[in-house]
Motif scaffolding. Sequence first.
Motif, PDB file in Angstrom:
ATOM      1  N   SER A  73      -3.071  79.920  52.201  1.00  0.00           N
ATOM      2  CA  SER A  73      -3.345  80.579  53.473  1.00  0.00           C
ATOM      3  C   SER A  73      -2.425  80.076  54.577  1.00  0.00           C
ATOM      4  N   ALA A  74      -1.968  81.006  55.408  1.00  0.00           N
ATOM      5  CA  ALA A  74      -1.185  80.633  56.587  1.00  0.00           C
ATOM      6  C   ALA A  74      -2.117  80.028  57.631  1.00  0.00           C
ATOM      7  N   GLY A  75      -1.561  79.215  58.509  1.00  0.00           N
ATOM      8  CA  GLY A  75      -2.328  78.638  59.604  1.00  0.00           C
ATOM      9  C   GLY A  75      -1.745  79.089  60.930  1.00  0.00           C
ATOM     10  N   LEU A  96      -4.265  85.873  61.440  1.00  0.00           N
ATOM     11  CA  LEU A  96      -5.357  86.374  60.595  1.00  0.00           C
ATOM     12  C   LEU A  96      -4.895  87.249  59.422  1.00  0.00           C
ATOM     13  N   PRO A  97      -3.969  88.189  59.638  1.00  0.00           N
ATOM     14  CA  PRO A  97      -3.537  89.024  58.504  1.00  0.00           C
ATOM     15  C   PRO A  97      -2.870  88.228  57.379  1.00  0.00           C
ATOM     16  N   ARG A  98      -2.387  87.011  57.675  1.00  0.00           N
ATOM     17  CA  ARG A  98      -1.716  86.192  56.651  1.00  0.00           C
ATOM     18  C   ARG A  98      -2.608  85.080  56.104  1.00  0.00           C
ATOM     19  N   MET A  99      -3.867  85.049  56.568  1.00  0.00           N
ATOM     20  CA  MET A  99      -4.799  84.060  56.043  1.00  0.00           C
ATOM     21  C   MET A  99      -5.417  84.596  54.756  1.00  0.00           C
ATOM     22  N   PHE A 102      -6.110  72.481  67.944  1.00  0.00           N
ATOM     23  CA  PHE A 102      -4.675  72.447  68.215  1.00  0.00           C
ATOM     24  C   PHE A 102      -4.367  71.082  68.805  1.00  0.00           C
ATOM     25  N   GLN A 103      -3.678  70.265  68.010  1.00  0.00           N
ATOM     26  CA  GLN A 103      -3.343  68.916  68.457  1.00  0.00           C
ATOM     27  C   GLN A 103      -1.851  68.708  68.311  1.00  0.00           C
TER      28      GLN A 103
END
Length: 113
Positions: free
Chosen positions: A20-22, A73-76, A98-99
């Motif tokens: 999954s992409a982030g 989202l489309p790449r998750m 997000f860090q």
Amino acid sequence: GAFVYTAEELDVPVERSEESAGPVYPEALRTQNLEGEVIAEWVVDTTGGADTASFRVLSTTHPLFGVAVRDVLPRMRFRPASLGGHRVRQLVRQQFRFQIEPRTVAAAPRDTA
């Protein structure tokens, strides 16, 4: 059917896939050293994809973080949920932090005062 389950109702809830992409850190916020988080929910369909039309930001520390999550989202990818051996749609709620990673290369030695 179009019925959507929550994790508690399922035999096997949705799991995020390794492939999954982030979300991408918004550059405008990174340059300001602004960290934050998003809590969002969406439906994962029976193919393991996210139903982008169902996406909702429940809370975010900055709107750009919400946009970053929506954009990816489309790449998750997810392992679909199942109930009674059948794949079903599940409503997923997820927190994204997000860090800004400390850049150890550029770190100056700390003063021990």
